[in-house]
Structures are given as C-alpha cells and as structure tokens.
Design a protein around this motif. Sequence first.
Motif, PDB file in Angstrom:
ATOM      1  N   PRO A 209      42.567  30.161  39.463  1.00 10.90           N
ATOM      2  CA  PRO A 209      42.053  28.904  40.020  1.00 10.90           C
ATOM      3  C   PRO A 209      42.713  28.637  41.371  1.00 10.90           C
ATOM      4  CG  PRO A 209      43.627  28.485  38.253  1.00 10.90           C
ATOM      5  CD  PRO A 209      43.417  29.959  38.285  1.00 10.90           C
ATOM      6  N   PRO A 210      42.021  28.032  42.337  1.00 13.75           N
ATOM      7  CA  PRO A 210      40.679  27.430  42.221  1.00 13.75           C
ATOM      8  C   PRO A 210      39.544  28.405  42.531  1.00 13.75           C
ATOM      9  CG  PRO A 210      41.627  26.878  44.327  1.00 13.75           C
ATOM     10  CD  PRO A 210      42.667  27.682  43.612  1.00 13.75           C
ATOM     11  N   ILE A 211      39.840  29.719  42.711  1.00 16.96           N
ATOM     12  CA  ILE A 211      38.758  30.677  42.971  1.00 16.96           C
ATOM     13  C   ILE A 211      37.851  30.788  41.748  1.00 16.96           C
ATOM     14  CG2 ILE A 211      38.229  33.080  43.500  1.00 16.96           C
ATOM     15  CD1 ILE A 211      40.847  33.230  45.043  1.00 16.96           C
ATOM     16  N   THR A 212      38.485  30.965  40.584  1.00 17.40           N
ATOM     17  CA  THR A 212      37.738  31.083  39.327  1.00 17.40           C
ATOM     18  C   THR A 212      38.423  30.224  38.275  1.00 17.40           C
ATOM     19  OG1 THR A 212      37.107  33.355  39.857  1.00 17.40           O
ATOM     20  CG2 THR A 212      36.888  32.668  37.561  1.00 17.40           C
ATOM     21  N   HIS A 213      37.647  29.524  37.496  1.00 18.61           N
ATOM     22  CA  HIS A 213      38.194  28.739  36.394  1.00 18.61           C
ATOM     23  C   HIS A 213      37.757  29.398  35.084  1.00 18.61           C
ATOM     24  CE1 HIS A 213      39.723  25.395  38.825  1.00 18.61           C
ATOM     25  NE2 HIS A 213      38.663  25.596  39.593  1.00 18.61           N
ATOM     26  N   LEU A 214      38.630  30.261  34.565  1.00 18.18           N
ATOM     27  CA  LEU A 214      38.317  30.961  33.325  1.00 18.18           C
ATOM     28  C   LEU A 214      38.385  30.004  32.142  1.00 18.18           C
ATOM     29  CD1 LEU A 214      40.439  34.204  33.878  1.00 18.18           C
ATOM     30  CD2 LEU A 214      37.980  33.943  34.195  1.00 18.18           C
ATOM     31  N   PRO A 215      37.599  30.257  31.101  1.00 18.81           N
ATOM     32  CA  PRO A 215      37.710  29.420  29.893  1.00 18.81           C
ATOM     33  C   PRO A 215      39.114  29.446  29.304  1.00 18.81           C
ATOM     34  CG  PRO A 215      35.736  30.786  29.812  1.00 18.81           C
ATOM     35  CD  PRO A 215      36.535  31.255  30.990  1.00 18.81           C
ATOM     36  N   THR A 216      39.793  30.590  29.456  1.00 23.63           N
ATOM     37  CA  THR A 216      41.178  30.737  29.006  1.00 23.63           C
ATOM     38  C   THR A 216      41.860  31.793  29.871  1.00 23.63           C
ATOM     39  OG1 THR A 216      42.619  31.523  27.210  1.00 23.63           O
ATOM     40  CG2 THR A 216      40.336  32.316  27.233  1.00 23.63           C
ATOM     41  N   PRO A 217      43.124  31.593  30.233  1.00 27.72           N
ATOM     42  CA  PRO A 217      43.839  32.600  31.020  1.00 27.72           C
ATOM     43  C   PRO A 217      43.964  33.944  30.305  1.00 27.72           C
ATOM     44  CG  PRO A 217      45.021  30.516  31.033  1.00 27.72           C
ATOM     45  CD  PRO A 217      43.946  30.383  30.013  1.00 27.72           C
ATOM     46  N   LEU A 218      43.792  33.949  29.006  1.00 25.74           N
ATOM     47  CA  LEU A 218      43.920  35.195  28.258  1.00 25.74           C
ATOM     48  C   LEU A 218      42.891  36.237  28.689  1.00 25.74           C
ATOM     49  CD1 LEU A 218      44.610  33.827  24.657  1.00 25.74           C
ATOM     50  CD2 LEU A 218      46.252  34.530  26.412  1.00 25.74           C
ATOM     51  N   LEU A 219      41.780  35.788  29.291  1.00 25.60           N
ATOM     52  CA  LEU A 219      40.776  36.733  29.771  1.00 25.60           C
ATOM     53  C   LEU A 219      41.294  37.576  30.934  1.00 25.60           C
ATOM     54  CD1 LEU A 219      37.564  34.492  29.671  1.00 25.60           C
ATOM     55  CD2 LEU A 219      38.237  36.290  28.065  1.00 25.60           C
ATOM     56  N   ALA A 220      42.372  37.118  31.580  1.00 24.75           N
ATOM     57  CA  ALA A 220      42.943  37.861  32.709  1.00 24.75           C
ATOM     58  C   ALA A 220      44.020  38.853  32.278  1.00 24.75           C
ATOM     59  CB  ALA A 220      43.542  36.885  33.723  1.00 24.75           C
ATOM     60  N   THR A 221      44.337  38.923  30.991  1.00 21.40           N
ATOM     61  CA  THR A 221      45.422  39.803  30.553  1.00 21.40           C
ATOM     62  C   THR A 221      45.184  41.282  30.845  1.00 21.40           C
ATOM     63  OG1 THR A 221      44.485  39.715  28.310  1.00 21.40           O
ATOM     64  CG2 THR A 221      46.334  38.237  28.808  1.00 21.40           C
ATOM     65  N   PRO A 222      43.956  41.821  30.732  1.00 24.61           N
ATOM     66  CA  PRO A 222      43.789  43.244  31.084  1.00 24.61           C
ATOM     67  C   PRO A 222      44.135  43.534  32.547  1.00 24.61           C
ATOM     68  CG  PRO A 222      41.910  42.478  29.802  1.00 24.61           C
ATOM     69  CD  PRO A 222      42.704  41.264  30.171  1.00 24.61           C
ATOM     70  N   VAL A 223      43.770  42.599  33.436  1.00 23.52           N
ATOM     71  CA  VAL A 223      44.070  42.800  34.852  1.00 23.52           C
ATOM     72  C   VAL A 223      45.573  42.666  35.095  1.00 23.52           C
ATOM     73  CG1 VAL A 223      43.517  42.061  37.193  1.00 23.52           C
ATOM     74  CG2 VAL A 223      41.817  41.856  35.394  1.00 23.52           C
ATOM     75  N   LEU A 224      46.224  41.731  34.411  1.00 25.68           N
ATOM     76  CA  LEU A 224      47.677  41.594  34.540  1.00 25.68           C
ATOM     77  C   LEU A 224      48.392  42.846  34.065  1.00 25.68           C
ATOM     78  CD1 LEU A 224      48.349  37.903  33.454  1.00 25.68           C
ATOM     79  CD2 LEU A 224      48.955  38.935  35.648  1.00 25.68           C
ATOM     80  N   PHE A 225      47.900  43.463  33.002  1.00 22.61           N
ATOM     81  CA  PHE A 225      48.484  44.705  32.509  1.00 22.61           C
ATOM     82  C   PHE A 225      48.386  45.798  33.574  1.00 22.61           C
ATOM     83  CE2 PHE A 225      48.143  48.836  30.435  1.00 22.61           C
ATOM     84  CZ  PHE A 225      49.271  48.850  29.632  1.00 22.61           C
ATOM     85  N   LEU A 226      47.218  45.935  34.184  1.00 21.44           N
ATOM     86  CA  LEU A 226      47.044  46.927  35.248  1.00 21.44           C
ATOM     87  C   LEU A 226      47.948  46.615  36.444  1.00 21.44           C
ATOM     88  CD1 LEU A 226      43.147  47.362  35.234  1.00 21.44           C
ATOM     89  CD2 LEU A 226      44.865  48.976  34.382  1.00 21.44           C
ATOM     90  N   ALA A 227      48.090  45.325  36.757  1.00 17.54           N
ATOM     91  CA  ALA A 227      48.924  44.926  37.886  1.00 17.54           C
ATOM     92  C   ALA A 227      50.385  45.305  37.676  1.00 17.54           C
ATOM     93  CB  ALA A 227      48.808  43.420  38.120  1.00 17.54           C
ATOM     94  N   GLY A 228      50.817  45.337  36.422  1.00 22.11           N
ATOM     95  CA  GLY A 228      52.219  45.641  36.158  1.00 22.11           C
ATOM     96  C   GLY A 228      52.555  47.115  36.120  1.00 22.11           C
ATOM     97  N   LEU A 229      51.558  47.999  36.052  1.00 16.49           N
ATOM     98  CA  LEU A 229      51.819  49.419  35.820  1.00 16.49           C
ATOM     99  C   LEU A 229      52.737  50.063  36.858  1.00 16.49           C
ATOM    100  CD1 LEU A 229      48.313  50.724  34.644  1.00 16.49           C
ATOM    101  CD2 LEU A 229      50.417  50.608  33.289  1.00 16.49           C
ATOM    102  N   ALA A 230      52.650  49.644  38.108  1.00 16.55           N
ATOM    103  CA  ALA A 230      53.424  50.289  39.169  1.00 16.55           C
ATOM    104  C   ALA A 230      54.741  49.587  39.477  1.00 16.55           C
ATOM    105  CB  ALA A 230      52.583  50.378  40.442  1.00 16.55           C
ATOM    106  N   VAL A 231      55.031  48.445  38.841  1.00 17.01           N
ATOM    107  CA  VAL A 231      56.211  47.666  39.227  1.00 17.01           C
ATOM    108  C   VAL A 231      57.501  48.412  38.907  1.00 17.01           C
ATOM    109  CG1 VAL A 231      57.505  45.542  38.829  1.00 17.01           C
ATOM    110  CG2 VAL A 231      55.011  45.462  39.025  1.00 17.01           C
ATOM    111  N   ALA A 232      57.722  48.791  37.653  1.00 22.07           N
ATOM    112  CA  ALA A 232      58.952  49.499  37.283  1.00 22.07           C
ATOM    113  C   ALA A 232      59.083  50.845  37.988  1.00 22.07           C
ATOM    114  CB  ALA A 232      59.022  49.670  35.763  1.00 22.07           C
ATOM    115  N   PRO A 233      58.028  51.656  38.092  1.00 29.34           N
ATOM    116  CA  PRO A 233      58.171  52.906  38.840  1.00 29.34           C
ATOM    117  C   PRO A 233      58.585  52.699  40.297  1.00 29.34           C
ATOM    118  CG  PRO A 233      56.201  52.986  37.488  1.00 29.34           C
ATOM    119  CD  PRO A 233      56.718  51.577  37.404  1.00 29.34           C
TER     120      PRO A 233
END
Length: 419
Positions: free
Chosen positions: A309-333
């Motif tokens: 938000p305010p770009i998109t108002h998802l019914p629940t933030p949980l719908l963004a969890t797959p993208v958050l998982f992908l976003a984290g893949l390169a952090v520790a490496p």
Amino acid sequence: MLSNYRRLFAVPHVLSLLSWSLVARFYMPGQMIAVTFLVVEWTGSYTYAGVVAGAFTLGMALVGPLRGRMADRGGSDRLVLVCGAVFATGLVVLALFPASLWWLAVPLALATGLFGSPANQIVRALWPRLTRGPERQAIYAAEATTQELLFVFSPILTAGVVAYWGPRWSLLLLALLALAGSIGFALALRRAGVTGPAPAEPGTAPTAGASGTGSAPGRRRSLVLHPVLGLLFAMCLLMIAGIIGTDLMIVAWANELDAPEYVMVLASVWALGSLVGGMVSGAVKGPPHLVRRCFATTLGLALVLPFLPPITHLPTPLLATPVLFLAGLAVAPTLAAVMGRIGDSAPSDRRAEAFGWLATAMGVGAAIAGPLAGGLIDGFGIAGGAAATVGALLVASVLSLFAVRRRADTVAVSERAVS
C-alpha cells in the motif's frame, strides 16, 4: 554439496563459538520490533520510533572499531561480559520507562547501544584464525545462513510477546536473552583458547598503511582508507539501510492493520528465503560472485514494491509471502560474500577492528534507515519507505562493481611485487 559443512563442523570449537555467538545476538532482530511498537504506543509516530531504534544502532556504530581494537589486543571474553551486562540493564530501564518521559528514550537508547554485543565482530574475526581454504568460505556462509534463524525466530518470539503481553515485556525478555548469550559466548571463547591476540599470518595484508606501502614503521592507518575495505564498508552501510528499512516496512504494515501477529509471518518468511539461499550458497563449491549476489538482492526487494500500500491494497498481507520469500533468497549469500572478502582483505592482526568498522557501517546504515524510512512511511505510505530501501540496495550493488575491480588490481600488484 554438504562436504563443505561436514569438514567445517569437524573443526574444534567452531560449532560452540557459532552457536553461542548467535544466542548473544538473538535480541538484535527483535529489538527494532519491540522498540517500534513501544514508541508508537507512546507517541503515535513512526518517525520518532525510527529515531529511537536508530539510536541503538548508532551507539553500536560509534564504538565498533574501538571494541575491535580491544578484542585484537586480547581479553575478548571480558569485553563480551561487560557489554552484555550493561546492555541488558539499559533494555530493562527502557522497558520500565513511563510514557510521559518518551523524549528521554533517544539518549537512553544511544547510551545503551554503546554496549551492544560485540559477538558478531569477534566471531567473524576468529573464522580466518580457525579455518582455511574452502572451510573459510563455508563458515562465513554458515554464519550468514544461521544468522537468518535469528530473523525467523526472534521476530516470532518478540511479536508474539507484544501481541499477548505488550512491548514492555518483550524488551524484558530480550534483555534476559542478551545477558545469557553474552555469558555463554564468553565461556565458549575461554574454552576455545582464543581470547588472546591473533597470531600473525604469512601472506596477509600488512598492518601499516592503507595500501601497505609508504607508511612509517609501526604507523597504523585507518582501515577505512584501505582500497578494498573502504568500498566494502560503504556497501554494507547501504545494504543494511535497505534491510532495516524493509524490517520497519513490515512492522508498519502490520501495525497499520492493527495485527502485530503479521510481523511474525512476514518477517519470518523473508528470513526463511534468506536461510534457504544461504544454505545452498554455502554448500556450492567455488568462490562467490559478489556483484551477481548484490544485484539479485536488489531485484528481489524491488519485486515486493507493487504489492505494498498505497500502490496495492491486498485483502491480506499474507498474499505477498511468496514474493517476500523470493526477495530473501539472495540476502544471506550476499552478506556471506561481503564478510568473506573483508576477512581475506584485512590484516591478520586487525581483523576484529575490520569487522568493528563493518559493525560501524551497519550501525550507521541502520541509524539512517530508521528515521528516513519512518518519515517516508508517514508521508508516502508503506511503498514509499520500501522504494528508498530499493534505492539504497541499488547503490550498494553499483559499488560492488568497483570493489571487485579494486580487489583484482590489488592482487595483480601484489603478484608483480612477489615476482
């Protein structure tokens, strides 16, 4: 693929030092969550909450190199114990603060941050002392990966306590864990017999001079002037600004929905992606590609922007969890690659100081990210804060191009000098 890890954990004391250093740092990911909820409860302002959270990290940043030099001279176990006791006391005082004295939270946070745990810089300086060759790269990857466990479980525990008992109790719990971890890590250092100064190693960078030439005997220039280390420190400052800004974005998103339990899920999924990426990168043989990992981290977080938000108002933030998982893949490496470069580039008798400068760079980045991201969230919504973090990561990625080039030039000069 697991051969690197099997050889690594067969090295005496490595597992104990790694485990207790993680316990000593357990409070770090949860601290921002607890402090943000507490200060917003007092003032209703994310900007001021970011200032208070940033004051903690700024305090740690101010003394990073000094504590590194102290650890390089010996007595690292005593240093860990003193810092743990004072820091835990500061958290307890903040937890018991009356809301009417909210304006005193910044100086208290700054003073407490001066005694934040030095476990990260001490243990990272020990890895080149205890490991060699592929084991060395594996331990940096293992540490960056297992550190992500903190970003999985510390937010879960902290946000859970906030949701059921309030932010004051969460700070008291973090204070207890910080003290217990400091005691355990100090005892692990003593058992391993690594509390004294590091022995000189052949083939490492010289102590004097930023580039190793043209310095008077015994004169010690700042490691910030080192041609490679200076760029790596600047990269880390920007990277941590991006990571801390993302943490604050997650907290603000959950708080705007009046559902602090979302922090447990969103932060943990992001950290879980980093955990998986770090485990894979540590098991793969061969040197890490720093530039590729930096740009992958930037791209991953940029993918999250359209869902906020305010770009998109998802019914629940949980719908963004797959993208958050992908976003984290390169952090520790990416963090593992940076720490490995610092460990290889720093003089053997100044590694704790080098990782102290790393702690300073990270602390300054976090201190800047807190109020900046908080102000952007207050003014432009969740997506505004996230956009700033993507920008910081993009600049860090560009700097990685120069860091790799300068390192290649330095190696070439050294090889010509030897021949």
